[in-house]
Scaffold this active site. Structure first.
Site, mmCIF file in Angstrom:
data_model
loop_
_atom_site.group_PDB
_atom_site.id
_atom_site.type_symbol
_atom_site.label_atom_id
_atom_site.label_comp_id
_atom_site.label_asym_id
_atom_site.label_seq_id
_atom_site.Cartn_x
_atom_site.Cartn_y
_atom_site.Cartn_z
ATOM 1 N N LYS A 226 8.384 -8.292 -8.222
ATOM 2 C CA LYS A 226 7.872 -6.919 -8.185
ATOM 3 C C LYS A 226 8.996 -5.981 -7.786
ATOM 4 O O LYS A 226 9.649 -6.170 -6.755
ATOM 5 C CB LYS A 226 6.763 -6.860 -7.135
ATOM 6 C CG LYS A 226 5.552 -6.062 -7.508
ATOM 7 C CD LYS A 226 4.464 -6.332 -6.486
ATOM 8 C CE LYS A 226 3.370 -5.319 -6.559
ATOM 9 N NZ LYS A 226 2.429 -5.474 -5.452
HETATM 10 C C1 E4P Z 1 -0.544 -3.661 -5.915
HETATM 11 O O1 E4P Z 1 0.089 -4.558 -6.356
HETATM 12 C C2 E4P Z 1 -0.529 -3.226 -4.512
HETATM 13 O O2 E4P Z 1 -0.258 -4.368 -3.737
HETATM 14 C C3 E4P Z 1 -1.842 -2.701 -4.027
HETATM 15 O O3 E4P Z 1 -2.818 -2.699 -5.040
HETATM 16 C C4 E4P Z 1 -1.748 -1.431 -3.251
HETATM 17 O O4 E4P Z 1 -3.038 -1.069 -2.831
HETATM 18 P P1 E4P Z 1 -3.290 0.014 -1.686
HETATM 19 O O5 E4P Z 1 -3.004 1.367 -2.246
HETATM 20 O O6 E4P Z 1 -4.729 -0.153 -1.327
HETATM 21 O O7 E4P Z 1 -2.353 -0.326 -0.553
#
Ligand code: E4P
Length: 217
Positions: free
Chosen positions: A83
């Site tokens: 990522k």
């Molecule tokens: C995606 O890969 C992120 O880890 C995640 O969905 C972020 O979510 P949040 O905005 O609830 O922290």
């Protein structure tokens, strides 16, 4: 639509996996912090349980650093998706890492133009954050619809991974729009099973059944 679980909580992933609900997992630095575990150790454990893509996030801010961290994370298991953030450096890292045959999830996407660039850079997944857009009064699902249209217009193979999902309604909307994947916290996935009329109906059936005085086993 594929279901990814947005957590580094191994027990929560296992519970959903036992029901066949987990096609992949996403983590981020905040979720690793929340787990209290070592990133490589917990990610390896998740990769051994889940055969699908498991996203592990780099933390460098420059392309070279992201590439080095991505290669290191990819050693954990074959199903690691690296990522990287949607910055110019992240796009550079995406191009190099996907060129090496690795899966790359480009995260922190908040616009259709960002998603277009990620697809051009060969991203395996694009992660638009719907909940964080909703938080600032911009409809996150509009972004998913825009990206769906753009990717379909040009047959991009990058998968739309709807992220920052906060509710069962987000899951339904992502599925209606045709997102390839939705990643959600375990409690959101479990909440999809709830309906007030199911509870009410069950209460009525139980009350009537008690009046029959019968038992099945
Ligand atoms: C995606 O890969 C992120 O880890 C995640 O969905 C972020 O979510 P949040 O905005 O609830 O922290």
């Amino acid at each position: 639509m594929k279901f990814f679980v947005d957590t580094a909580d191994v027990d929560a992933i296992r519970e959903l996996h036992d029901l066949g609900m987990v096609d992949g997992v996403t983590t981020n630095p905040s979720l690793i912090m929340k787990s209290g575990r070592d990133i490589k150790e917990v990610t390896k454990e998740i990769c051994e349980m889940i055969p699908g893509p498991v996203s592990a996030e780099t933390v460098a801010l420059d392309a070279e650093g992201m590439i080095a961290e991505g290669r290191e994370l990819a050693k954990i298991a074959d199903n690691i998706a690296i990522k990287v953030p949607l910055t110019w450096a992240g796009l550079q890292a995406c191009k190099v890492l996907t060129g090496e045959g690795r899966m790359v999830n480009v995260t922190l996407c908040f616009s259709a133009n960002q998603a277009l660039l990620a697809a051009k850079a060969g991203a395996t997944f694009i992660s638009p954050f719907v909940g964080r857009l909703d938080d600032i009064n911009i409809d996150g699902m509009d972004l998913i619809a825009e990206i769906r249209q753009i990717y379909d217009n040009y047959d991009f193979s990058t998968e739309i991974l709807t992220a920052s999902i906060r509710s069962a309604n987000h899951m339904k909307e992502a599925a209606l729009i045709g997102a390839d994947v939705a990643t959600a916290p375990p409690n959101v996935i479990k909440s999809m099973a709830s309906h007030v009329l199911t509870d009410k109906g069950l209460d009525a059936f139980m009350a009537d059944w008690a009046k029959t005085g019968q038992s099945i086993v």
